[in-house]
Design a protein around this motif. Structure first.
Motif, mmCIF file in Angstrom:
data_model
loop_
_atom_site.group_PDB
_atom_site.id
_atom_site.type_symbol
_atom_site.label_atom_id
_atom_site.label_comp_id
_atom_site.label_asym_id
_atom_site.label_seq_id
_atom_site.Cartn_x
_atom_site.Cartn_y
_atom_site.Cartn_z
ATOM 1 N N VAL A 1 0.867 -1.178 0.000
ATOM 2 C CA VAL A 1 0.000 0.000 0.000
ATOM 3 C C VAL A 1 0.899 1.221 0.000
ATOM 4 C CG1 VAL A 1 -1.626 1.374 1.357
ATOM 5 C CG2 VAL A 1 -1.977 -1.084 1.133
ATOM 6 N N CYS A 2 0.615 2.164 -0.877
ATOM 7 C CA CYS A 2 1.373 3.410 -0.929
ATOM 8 C C CYS A 2 0.388 4.566 -0.934
ATOM 9 C CB CYS A 2 2.268 3.465 -2.164
ATOM 10 S SG CYS A 2 3.284 4.965 -2.238
ATOM 11 N N SER A 3 0.424 5.381 0.105
ATOM 12 C CA SER A 3 -0.561 6.441 0.262
ATOM 13 C C SER A 3 0.096 7.719 0.752
ATOM 14 C CB SER A 3 -1.631 6.003 1.269
ATOM 15 O OG SER A 3 -2.495 7.079 1.580
ATOM 16 N N GLY A 4 -0.496 8.849 0.340
ATOM 17 C CA GLY A 4 -0.039 10.134 0.859
ATOM 18 C C GLY A 4 -0.315 10.264 2.342
ATOM 19 N N GLY A 5 -1.233 9.459 2.867
ATOM 20 C CA GLY A 5 -1.493 9.445 4.304
ATOM 21 C C GLY A 5 -0.290 8.931 5.069
ATOM 22 N N GLY A 6 -0.250 9.179 6.356
ATOM 23 C CA GLY A 6 0.902 8.810 7.160
ATOM 24 C C GLY A 6 1.184 7.317 7.163
ATOM 25 N N ARG A 7 2.403 6.963 6.818
ATOM 26 C CA ARG A 7 2.803 5.549 6.809
ATOM 27 C C ARG A 7 2.622 4.915 8.177
ATOM 28 N NH1 ARG A 7 9.003 4.870 6.970
ATOM 29 N NH2 ARG A 7 8.462 5.401 9.130
ATOM 30 N N ASP A 8 3.083 5.581 9.226
ATOM 31 C CA ASP A 8 3.043 4.981 10.554
ATOM 32 C C ASP A 8 1.616 4.867 11.074
ATOM 33 O OD1 ASP A 8 5.776 4.802 10.413
ATOM 34 O OD2 ASP A 8 6.150 6.629 11.553
ATOM 35 N N PHE A 9 0.720 5.768 10.639
ATOM 36 C CA PHE A 9 -0.695 5.662 11.001
ATOM 37 C C PHE A 9 -1.304 4.430 10.348
ATOM 38 C CE2 PHE A 9 -5.211 6.591 10.465
ATOM 39 C CZ PHE A 9 -5.558 7.076 11.714
ATOM 40 N N MET A 10 -1.044 4.220 9.066
ATOM 41 C CA MET A 10 -1.593 3.051 8.369
ATOM 42 C C MET A 10 -1.044 1.754 8.942
ATOM 43 S SD MET A 10 -1.715 4.185 4.348
ATOM 44 C CE MET A 10 0.017 4.670 4.261
ATOM 45 N N ARG A 11 0.189 1.771 9.388
ATOM 46 C CA ARG A 11 0.785 0.549 9.922
ATOM 47 C C ARG A 11 0.118 0.092 11.222
ATOM 48 N NH1 ARG A 11 7.337 1.287 8.678
ATOM 49 N NH2 ARG A 11 7.168 0.766 6.456
ATOM 50 N N VAL A 12 -0.593 0.981 11.882
ATOM 51 C CA VAL A 12 -1.318 0.594 13.100
ATOM 52 C C VAL A 12 -2.464 -0.357 12.762
ATOM 53 C CG1 VAL A 12 -2.764 1.479 14.993
ATOM 54 C CG2 VAL A 12 -0.676 2.705 14.332
ATOM 55 N N ILE A 13 -3.035 -0.209 11.569
ATOM 56 C CA ILE A 13 -4.230 -0.992 11.217
ATOM 57 C C ILE A 13 -3.987 -2.058 10.148
ATOM 58 C CG2 ILE A 13 -5.753 0.899 11.898
ATOM 59 C CD1 ILE A 13 -5.589 0.231 8.257
ATOM 60 N N CYS A 14 -2.829 -2.037 9.505
ATOM 61 C CA CYS A 14 -2.651 -2.851 8.300
ATOM 62 C C CYS A 14 -2.714 -4.355 8.540
ATOM 63 C CB CYS A 14 -1.334 -2.490 7.613
ATOM 64 S SG CYS A 14 0.166 -2.911 8.547
ATOM 65 N N GLU A 15 -2.171 -4.842 9.653
ATOM 66 C CA GLU A 15 -2.113 -6.288 9.852
ATOM 67 C C GLU A 15 -3.481 -6.869 10.175
ATOM 68 O OE1 GLU A 15 1.025 -6.705 12.715
ATOM 69 O OE2 GLU A 15 2.589 -6.521 11.189
ATOM 70 N N ASP A 16 -4.238 -6.199 11.039
ATOM 71 C CA ASP A 16 -5.563 -6.700 11.401
ATOM 72 C C ASP A 16 -6.601 -6.454 10.316
ATOM 73 O OD1 ASP A 16 -4.603 -7.564 13.804
ATOM 74 O OD2 ASP A 16 -5.246 -5.807 14.927
ATOM 75 N N THR A 17 -6.461 -5.348 9.577
ATOM 76 C CA THR A 17 -7.490 -4.950 8.622
ATOM 77 C C THR A 17 -7.245 -5.489 7.221
ATOM 78 O OG1 THR A 17 -7.827 -2.912 9.887
ATOM 79 C CG2 THR A 17 -8.725 -2.969 7.662
ATOM 80 N N TRP A 18 -5.999 -5.444 6.769
ATOM 81 C CA TRP A 18 -5.669 -5.889 5.412
ATOM 82 C C TRP A 18 -4.933 -7.222 5.379
ATOM 83 C CZ3 TRP A 18 -2.847 -0.625 4.698
ATOM 84 C CH2 TRP A 18 -3.781 0.402 4.598
ATOM 85 N N GLY A 19 -4.487 -7.699 6.545
ATOM 86 C CA GLY A 19 -3.653 -8.890 6.552
ATOM 87 C C GLY A 19 -2.311 -8.640 5.899
ATOM 88 N N MET A 20 -1.825 -7.417 6.021
ATOM 89 C CA MET A 20 -0.591 -7.017 5.357
ATOM 90 C C MET A 20 0.468 -6.648 6.400
ATOM 91 S SD MET A 20 -0.075 -3.951 2.568
ATOM 92 C CE MET A 20 -1.203 -4.764 1.429
#
Length: 310
Positions: free
Chosen positions: A167-186
Motif C-alpha cells: 500500500v502506498c498512500s499520501g497518508g501517514g505511513r506509521d498511522f496506516m501501519r497501526v491498522i494494516c495487519e488486522d485490517t488488510w492482513g498485510m
C-alpha cells in the motif's frame, strides 16, 4: 470472504480484465507472463481501499493533535496551518483535499513538529486510542467497517497467484501501519507512505520533524515504491489525480470510480485528470455502483456501536 474468487465483483468488463491479466501473468509462455519476482501490486489507500469521504480517517487525528499544540502555544496561531484551523479556512482545507503542494507542505511540516521526539511506540499508542473511539459520521462504523470488501477479495486473489502486495498512500505511513495487519492482513513493512525521518537518541529511535523521502503523492508515489521495493509495480490501483503517476508506472492499472451515492459517495473532485488518463491509456475502470455487488466489509459493518462517537 466469499468462497469464489472476487465474489463481491459483478460479472463485467472490470472483473474479466482483472482475471484475464492475473491468469495470463501466472501462465509461463503467455504474452502477459510476469515473472514471480516482478509480481508487485501497489494500492493507494484513501478512496481505494476504504471510504475517504467526508474526510480521510486520519484527518481528525492530525487536526486534534495540532489543536492541542496550538492551545499549548498560542503564538502558532499566525502560522499555516494553525491559522487555517483557527479561522476555519475552508479554502485552505479545500486546497489540502485537492493536494495543493503548498497546502500539503505546510501540513506536513506542522505534523512533523507536532510529533517530533516521539518514539514509534508512543505514536502508535496514540493512534490506536484515537481509532478505538472513532466512528464514521454517516455509517456509524469503526474504521475497519469502511474497508471495501471487493478490495480485500482482490488482495486474496492476487496473493493466490503469487503477487506481493503493498500500500502506498499520501497518508501517514506509521498511522496506516497501526491498522494494516488486522485490517488488510498485510505486514507493516509492506506499507509505504509519507513518513518522518527517525533519529537514535539516548538509546531509542524518535521521530524527527524532517520528511523521509518525497511526499507519497503524484510522482512521489512511484519514487517511494521504487525506493522501497527496487521495482515499479506490475499491477497498480488508485482512484484520483495523485495516483496517476503510480498507475502509469504499472503494466496493469485499475482506477476506482466513485459513482454510488447510496452505498457510499458519488464524486469526481480531484479525479478529473485520472479519469482522462484512464481513457487515454486504456486503464481498467471500476464503477463502485455497477461493478461491486457489495461495497463495505460486511462483517465489520454489522458491528455498529449503539451510540456513534461524536
Amino acid at each position: 470472504m466469499g468462497t469464489t474468487p472476487l465474489g463481491s465483483w459483478n460479472d463485467g468488463a472490470a472483473k474479466r480484465e482483472i482475471v484475464d491479466f492475473v491468469t495470463s501473468a501466472a501462465t509461463e509462455g503467455s504474452p502477459g507472463f510476469v515473472a514471480p519476482m516482478d509480481r508487485v501490486a501497489v494500492f493507494d489507500n484513501d478512496g481505494t481501499l476504504w471510504v475517504e469521504k467526508p474526510a480521510p480517517v486520519q484527518m481528525p487525528f492530525v487536526l486534534g493533535k495540532l489543536a492541542e499544540r496550538l492551545e499549548a502555544d498560542p503564538s502558532l496561531a499566525g502560522e499555516r496551518p494553525y491559522r487555517a484551523i483557527t479561522d476555519r479556512d475552508e479554502a485552505y482545507f479545500r486546497a489540502l483535499n485537492e493536494q495543493d503542494p503548498d497546502a500539503v507542505a505546510s501540513m506536513v511540516e506542522a505534523i512533523g513538529s507536532a510529533w517530533e521526539g516521539t518514539t514509534l511506540a508512543e505514536f502508535e499508542a496514540e493512534a490506536a486510542r484515537y481509532l478505538a473511539s472513532w466512528r464514521h459520521e454517516r455509517f456509524g462504523v469503526p474504521y475497519s467497517g469502511l474497508v471495501y470488501q471487493p478490495m480485500l477479495e482482490l488482495f486474496d486473489y492476487l496473493r493466490s497467484h503469487g503477487w506481493r502486495l503493498f500500500v502506498c498512500s499520501g497518508g501517514g505511513r506509521d498511522f496506516m501501519r497501526v491498522i494494516c495487519e488486522d485490517t488488510w492482513g498485510m505486514p507493516k513493512e509492506n506499507v509505504i507512505g509519507s513518513a518522518p525521518e527517525f533519529a537514535y537518541r539516548d538509546g531509542v529511535l524518535v521521530r524527527r520533524a524532517v520528511l523521509h523521502g518525497p511526499i507519497a503523492l503524484g510522482p512521489g508515489k512511484a519514487e517511494d515504491v521504487l525506493a522501497r521495493t527496487g521495482r515499479l509495480p506490475s499491477f497498480a490501483v488508485g482512484n484520483d489525480d495523485v495516483d496517476v503517476e503510480l498507475l502509469r508506472s504499472a503494466r496493469f492499472a485499475l482506477l476506482v470510480v466513485h459513482d454510488d451515492d447510496v452505498r457510499e459517495y458519488a464524486y469526481t473532485d480531484c479525479a478529473e485528470r485520472a479519469r482522462a488518463a484512464a481513457e487515454k491509456h486504456g486503464w481498467t475502470t471500476v464503477s463502485v455502483k455497477n461493478d461491486w455487488n457489495v461495497v463495505l466489509n460486511e462483517r465489520l459493518t454489522q458491528e455498529k456501536p449503539s451510540a456513534p462517537h461524536q
